[in-house]
Every structure is written in C-alpha cells, then in structure tokens.
Write an enzyme that holds these catalytic residues in place. Structure first.
Site, PDB file in Angstrom:
ATOM      1  N   SER A   1       0.848  26.833  83.986  1.00 55.80           N
ATOM      2  CA  SER A   1       1.208  26.224  85.271  1.00 55.80           C
ATOM      3  C   SER A   1       0.173  25.197  85.702  1.00 55.80           C
ATOM      4  O   SER A   1      -0.983  25.219  85.268  1.00 55.80           O
ATOM      5  CB  SER A   1       1.338  27.287  86.353  1.00 55.80           C
ATOM      6  OG  SER A   1       2.242  28.291  85.949  1.00 55.80           O
TER       7      SER A   1
HETATM    8  N1  SAH Z   1       0.925  32.555  83.806  1.00 56.24           N
HETATM    9  C1  SAH Z   1       0.984  31.698  82.625  1.00 56.24           C
HETATM   10  C2  SAH Z   1       2.114  30.700  82.657  1.00 56.24           C
HETATM   11  C3  SAH Z   1       3.351  31.361  82.377  1.00 56.24           C
HETATM   12  S1  SAH Z   1       4.746  30.481  81.817  1.00 56.24           S
HETATM   13  C4  SAH Z   1      -0.311  30.980  82.382  1.00 56.24           C
HETATM   14  O1  SAH Z   1      -1.245  31.122  83.172  1.00 56.24           O
HETATM   15  O2  SAH Z   1      -0.397  30.302  81.364  1.00 56.24           O
HETATM   16  C5  SAH Z   1       5.854  31.853  81.996  1.00 56.24           C
HETATM   17  C6  SAH Z   1       5.670  32.930  80.960  1.00 56.24           C
HETATM   18  O3  SAH Z   1       6.529  33.997  81.323  1.00 56.24           O
HETATM   19  C7  SAH Z   1       6.072  32.495  79.560  1.00 56.24           C
HETATM   20  O4  SAH Z   1       5.026  32.721  78.676  1.00 56.24           O
HETATM   21  C8  SAH Z   1       7.264  33.381  79.262  1.00 56.24           C
HETATM   22  O5  SAH Z   1       7.363  33.753  77.905  1.00 56.24           O
HETATM   23  C9  SAH Z   1       6.995  34.582  80.141  1.00 56.24           C
HETATM   24  N2  SAH Z   1       8.169  35.392  80.477  1.00 56.24           N
HETATM   25  C10 SAH Z   1       9.425  34.986  80.763  1.00 56.24           C
HETATM   26  N3  SAH Z   1      10.220  36.035  81.012  1.00 56.24           N
HETATM   27  C11 SAH Z   1       9.444  37.148  80.893  1.00 56.24           C
HETATM   28  C12 SAH Z   1       9.701  38.554  81.022  1.00 56.24           C
HETATM   29  N4  SAH Z   1      10.912  39.041  81.313  1.00 56.24           N
HETATM   30  N5  SAH Z   1       8.672  39.399  80.830  1.00 56.24           N
HETATM   31  C13 SAH Z   1       7.430  38.956  80.514  1.00 56.24           C
HETATM   32  N6  SAH Z   1       7.142  37.645  80.353  1.00 56.24           N
HETATM   33  C14 SAH Z   1       8.134  36.746  80.550  1.00 56.24           C
END
Ligand code: SAH
Length: 239
Positions: free
Chosen positions: A87
């Site tokens: 993000s």
């Molecule tokens: N917080 C992260 C950015 C996340 S992007 C950072 O600091 O880099 C969103 C993430 O959520 C992705 O890696 C995606 O694979 C994950 N995601 C999506 N759906 C999910 C779920 N149901 N359970 C766990 N992770 C999930």
C-alpha cells in the site's frame, strides 16, 4: 596483451571503488524516508508520534522488489508480484493511526502482502498476528522480517476470512485488502472496545475505508474516505 590476472585485479578495483556508493544509497534511503514524513505524512494529518516513529524507522525499500527500490519512498502503491501491491505509505500510516494502538493491544492483520504494514505495527505493539492467502508472498514476508530482525510478527498462511480464532480476541484488526462486506468471523473475534479498519465496497471499484468499533457487544461504524485496494479473495478463488 591483457592477462587473466590483470582482469581479476581490475574487477577487484571496480568493486572497491563502488563500495562507498552502496553506503551512499543507504544514506539516500534514510534521507528519502525523512522526506516521506515531512512531505507525505505530516502535511496530511499524520500526527501520532508512534506511527511517525515507526514509519521513520522501517526501511520500505526492503519490502519491494529490486526493480521498485528507486520508487520505495514515492507516495504510491507498488507491485510486489502475484498481482498484489504494497500500500501507499500515507494509507499505511493513516490506517495505523486510526486504530489508536496501545503497546499491550493484540492486533490481527489480514493481508500480509510484503510484510511492510506488519513491520510498522511491530514497532508499536508487543505481538502482531498476520494472515496471507498467497503462500509465496507469505514466505517472502517471513524472510524479509527475519532479515530485519523483527521477531514479534507471527505470519500464518491461510484465508483471513476466518480470522485467527486461537489468538482471538483482538483489540484491533486491520484488513489491507478490499472486501465486499464485513467478514462476520472478524467481527466476532474483535474484543470489547476493539477497533477494525477495513476497505468495503464493490469488487474492483472505489471502496470506503470503514472504521468499526465494538461497544457493549454492538458494532458502530463510520466511513473515513474513499480508497482503492486489491480485492479480498477467498480460499476457493486462490487454491
Ligand atoms: N499489507 C500489505 C499489502 C497488502 S495487499 C503490505 O503491507 O504489503 C493485500 C494482500 O491481501 C495481498 O497480499 C493478498 O494476497 C492478501 N489477501 C487477499 N485476500 C486475503 C484473504 N482472504 N486472506 C488473507 N490474505 C488475503
């Protein structure tokens, strides 16, 4: 005639000459990190000392692929592979600040991604629990955190839709993927006076960043701002 030994010497000299520049690049990152606080975070209302201190100390460049390092301190989301993104720094700081964390709070993050948000939280509370559904991303995040000697983040590979029952209740839950509705397991696992921040809205559209609070077992919610996030997926969608 150039001899093999001469070439060897020449390459050693090149390595020695380039070493100081590596140091310069690192200094450059800490300068860029300071500038990020002054230009992108403080002017946009990030005032929490703990949040600013964490954002000022965690090296964002360590959480992005090599090709993205030159942009590590731009205020934008960057691709981290597997179709996912780290993000934008402002969003990380904003969501962190909105949770009003105390050191003793138990915090669950859904969507470990690069591990950056978890690393920020790790500077502010005792233990961070985080769940990532894409195994290679979770594994890379674990490695990055280890390289930085961050030992208070526990990463689980799985579908965050179900939360993490064994570690509940949580004083704060941060969902860093955009969901279409609020996952009820997460609401259940929120402690009394717990806060949850989560982007909610239609798939691939603009969502609302929602802040939920649990008081006397009831949930109160308010919309903070329109946001764009990669989608929250379910385990069936990602085998
Ligand atoms: N917080 C992260 C950015 C996340 S992007 C950072 O600091 O880099 C969103 C993430 O959520 C992705 O890696 C995606 O694979 C994950 N995601 C999506 N759906 C999910 C779920 N149901 N359970 C766990 N992770 C999930």
């Amino acid at each position: 005639m150039i001899m093999k030994d001469d070439l060897l010497w020449a390459s050693w000299i090149c390595v020695l000459l380039l070493l100081p520049f590596q140091g310069l690049a690192q200094d450059n990152y800490s300068e860029q990190r300071k500038r990020m606080l002054e230009e992108h975070l403080k002017p946009r209302g990030i005032t929490s000392k703990a949040t600013l201190s964490a954002m000022g100390s965690i090296p964002r460049e360590a959480f992005v692929p090599d090709s993205k390092k030159p942009f590590a301190y731009d205020d934008r989301a960057l691709s981290i592979g597997e179709g996912q993104t780290i993000s934008q720094p402002f969003m990380v700081a904003y969501m962190t600040q909105a949770l009003h964390l105390k050191t003793s709070d138990r915090v669950l993050e859904i969507g470990t991604g690069s591990g950056y948000q978890a690393a920020i939280l790790s500077q502010m509370i005792d233990t961070v629990f985080t769940i990532e559904i894409i195994k290679p991303l979770a594994q890379q995040a674990i490695q990055r955190l280890k390289n930085l000697n961050i030992a208070n983040v526990v990463v689980k590979i799985g579908d965050g839709y179900y939360g993490w029952k064994e570690k509940a209740p949580f004083d704060a839950i941060i969902v860093t993927a955009g969901a279409e509705s609020i996952p009820l397991y997460l609401v259940e696992q929120l402690a009394e006076n717990g806060r949850m921040i989560i982007p909610i809205g239609p798939h691939r559209g603009v969502r609302q960043l929602m802040l939920l609070k649990k008081k006397n077992g009831k949930i109160k919610s308010r919309a903070l701002m329109p946001v764009r996030f990669v989608p929250f997926v379910r385990d069936k969608q990602y085998p």
